[in-house]
Design a protein around this motif. Structure first.
Motif, PDB file in Angstrom:
ATOM      1  N   ALA A 178      40.801  43.681  54.178  1.00  0.00           N
ATOM      2  CA  ALA A 178      40.102  43.027  53.067  1.00  0.00           C
ATOM      3  C   ALA A 178      40.553  41.578  52.981  1.00  0.00           C
ATOM      4  CB  ALA A 178      40.384  43.748  51.754  1.00  0.00           C
ATOM      5  N   PHE A 179      39.597  40.710  52.726  1.00  0.00           N
ATOM      6  CA  PHE A 179      39.899  39.298  52.546  1.00  0.00           C
ATOM      7  C   PHE A 179      39.705  38.968  51.055  1.00  0.00           C
ATOM      8  CE2 PHE A 179      38.503  40.134  56.866  1.00  0.00           C
ATOM      9  CZ  PHE A 179      39.596  39.642  57.593  1.00  0.00           C
ATOM     10  N   THR A 180      39.246  37.817  50.702  1.00  0.00           N
ATOM     11  CA  THR A 180      39.147  37.473  49.285  1.00  0.00           C
ATOM     12  C   THR A 180      38.118  38.339  48.566  1.00  0.00           C
ATOM     13  OG1 THR A 180      39.731  35.189  49.835  1.00  0.00           O
ATOM     14  CG2 THR A 180      38.817  35.594  47.647  1.00  0.00           C
ATOM     15  N   SER A 181      36.869  38.267  49.021  1.00  0.00           N
ATOM     16  CA  SER A 181      35.823  39.086  48.390  1.00  0.00           C
ATOM     17  C   SER A 181      35.022  39.856  49.426  1.00  0.00           C
ATOM     18  CB  SER A 181      34.875  38.207  47.566  1.00  0.00           C
ATOM     19  OG  SER A 181      34.272  37.222  48.383  1.00  0.00           O
ATOM     20  N   SER A 182      35.402  39.751  50.686  1.00  0.00           N
ATOM     21  CA  SER A 182      34.717  40.483  51.752  1.00  0.00           C
ATOM     22  C   SER A 182      35.704  41.379  52.474  1.00  0.00           C
ATOM     23  CB  SER A 182      34.058  39.508  52.737  1.00  0.00           C
ATOM     24  OG  SER A 182      35.052  38.780  53.452  1.00  0.00           O
TER      25      SER A 182
END
Length: 619
Positions: free
Chosen positions: A124-128
């Motif tokens: 998982a990244f910031t919002s993706s």
């Protein structure tokens, strides 16, 4: 039918419950986070990733085409649904499909077989987040299973009333999860620059193709053109009242298949779908206009371009998605048949025709450089602008795969410098670990410039920059002294790919592998050596301590330099890395300014460190 749809909607909306729902051969197995925790705690239970979602489907005639094979469009819907459920389990909110990487379909699936789909969030990244999808086929009568496809999809968490969602990090627990976690960052990097790279490659490649070749019996491209409209109804939408990404992909596959049929007058088999991005959402009540045309036909395959646009009422068309699909026509022996040639339309048709040729070359690079296992990739791959991105990806990914390995065996240790080995499938891998009191960023900066490595590594006789491909990739020519007096020295053409951390817990990476350049053929003075996978990982464990790990997959050109260390007959590895430590300590406050040639200018306090023998080190 309506009862089935109603129960299916309940199943989608109620993600907090575990369920086993059998509807027309459907079996969806889900467990929530607490179940996963219990599985880890219970003795004898196998660990299960908390984001993992499984779907099993019996292929019924309603899912198949006239040949009795599962429709790829139906498979895409199942894959998208499973991946979305996995993403939403991790995010705790609604998610939408943003993009899907290249999909290769290795086998077709016949009626009566079971399709098993497993999806889990890799990172998982910031919002993706990246969701890995594995599709296998199962024969219930023989208990045989085989892989059909593997894909990676990117999902984005939708905004809630509280604002933009900040996703929690994925914590890998197994070696496989750690490997996918690490590779996800590299795949994300490639996705972000993919469109720009492809545009540049297409413009440069098509300019060199010249005129299209004329064929007397060619089929006019206009004959393959398909246009179809679909009205988005509630059954086509997800629990967010947006059109399922999988449903859009299924409609696109349908018109692309019709276009391919019109060229060959036979039923085609979809083999690959190129990486694509969803440009915008579609909703209930939208009219989706789907267009497809055969861009080019090669000897055994054809490329079909397809796009989806949406409108409602008198609104202008909105671009939803575009994709390129590759089809084959198989004979009774499941071998590709020879296809008729295509005659492109003027102007735009000729452009699409040329771009398809360029994409075919790019597609082959992706398939044989990215998709293949490391032991299937040739030792030295020709480097050029068209495969630069994929070679760089393969270079870094190979190092990350080695870094994720377990079961290393400690072979030797001296003054906290450790040599480990691992043997797998008749391949020898080794790594050297040590700690230095130099910040990780400065260590990365100093070790990234291979022209300075000869200051501490006795195996580097000379090093020159051949080409600065971009800010992260450089090609060097390295010469090394002979391992024995009877042999000539060795020469290496190395691609060095550098990566800074994606997140705070990631290491810096310096990946090395051999490439070939037409401007630098082998010479009589040196034996051309090969490096399959080597490089450094640099991890800052605290403010003042950095862990350096050097990896190398031993090839015949490398093994002579390390064999005595592995056999325990010497500790030259220690002397080399002791000199490396001294080099880093002496230069930890230096500043280097990139010169126009791409090399780093050494500061005034740079020092050459002689590699000491064992007796001098004991003193």
């Amino acid at each position: 039918m309506f009862i089935c749809l109603f129960l299916f909607w309940i199943n989608l909306l109620d993600l907090s419950f575990s369920c086993c729902n059998f509807l027309g051969g459907v079996h969806i197995m889900m467990s929530n986070g607490k179940d996963a925790e219990r599985q880890q705690c219970d003795a004898g239970e196998v660990y299960r990733n908390p984001t993992e979602v499984k779907m099993s489907q019996i292929v019924l005639p309603c899912h198949a085409n006239h040949r009795g094979e599962l429709s790829v469009g139906q498979l895409l819907k199942w894959m998208d649904s499973t991946a979305c459920l996995s993403a939403e389990r991790h995010a705790g909110c609604s998610c939408i499909t943003a993009s899907v990487d290249d999909i290769h379909f290795e086998h077709t699936i016949s009626v009566g077989k079971v399709v098993n789909i497993l999806a889990k969030v890799n990172r998982a990244f910031t919002s993706s987040m990246e969701v890995g999808i594995l599709v296998t086929c199962e024969d219930l009568y023989t208990d045989r299973q085989w892989k059909v496809s593997q894909a990676f999809a990117t999902f984005v968490a939708r905004r809630t009333e509280a604002g933009k969602v900040q996703l929690k990090q994925v914590i890998p627990h197994t070696q496989m999860e750690q490997m996918e976690y690490s590779l996800a960052a590299e795949r994300r990097r490639m996705r972000l620059i993919h469109a720009e790279i492809i545009t540049d490659l297409l413009s440069s490649s098509t300019a060199q193709l010249g005129q299209c070749q004329e064929y007397e019996d060619a089929v006019p491209a206009e004959k393959t053109r398909v246009e179809s409209v679909e009205l988005v109804l509630p059954p086509h939408a997800n629990h967010q009242v947006s059109t399922f990404g999988g449903q859009i992909m299924a409609w696109m596959e349908n018109v692309a298949t019709i276009a391919a049929c019109r060229l060959c007058n036979a039923h085609p088999t979809l083999r690959t779908i190129d990486m694509f991005h969803f440009r915008g959402p579609s909703h209930i009540g939208d009219r989706l206009v789907l267009k497809a045309i055969v861009n080019n036909a090669f000897k055994h395959s054809m490329e079909v371009g397809v796009c989806a646009e949406a409108y409602k009422g008198g609104e202008p068309l909105r671009h939803i998605n575009s994709a390129f699909m590759t089809f084959e026509v198989l004979n009774s022996d499941q071998k590709p048949q020879t296809l008729p040639r295509i005659r492109p339309e003027p102007v735009d048709g000729i452009r699409r025709y040329k771009e398809a040729i360029a994409r075919k070359k790019i597609r082959l690079d992706r398939k044989y450089i990215i998709s293949c296992k490391q032991n299937e990739v040739p030792l030295s791959v020709p480097w050029d602008l068209s495969n630069q991105m994929y070679l760089s990806y393969n270079n870094v990914s190979a190092l990350k795969l080695m870094d994720a390995r377990n079961s290393w065996v400690l072979t030797s240790e001296k003054n906290k410098v450790r040599l480990y080995t691992q043997e797998e499938n008749q391949r020898l891998l080794f790594k050297v670990e040590m700690h230095v009191s130099v910040p990780a960023a400065q260590t990365f900066h100093l070790l990234s410039d291979l022209t300075r490595r000869k200051q501490w590594d006795q195996h580097y006789e000379a090093c020159e920059v051949i080409m600065q491909a971009d800010e992260e990739d450089t090609i060097y020519r390295v010469t090394t002294p002979s391992a024995s007096k009877r042999d000539k020295g060795m020469e290496f053409i190395l691609l060095a790919s550098r990566r800074k951390p994606c997140d705070s817990g990631d290491p810096y990476l310096i990946a090395l592998r051999s490439v070939t350049l037409p401007t630098h053929p082998p010479t009589e003075d040196y034996t051309r050596g090969e490096v399959l996978c080597a490089g450094f990982t640099i991890l800052e464990e605290c403010s003042f301590i950095t862990k350096i790990t050097y990896y190398n997959q031993a090839t015949p050109g490398v093994l002579p330099y390390i064999s005595t260390d592995i056999a325990g007959l010497s500790s030259s590895f220690y002397s080399a890395f002791a000199a490396c430590s001294l080099f880093l300590e002496a230069n930890k406050h230096s500043l280097a300014v990139p010169s126009s040639s791409g090399q780093q200018q050494e500061s005034c306090n740079s020092t050459t460190f002689t590699v000491l023998d064992d007796q001098q080190l004991r003193q």
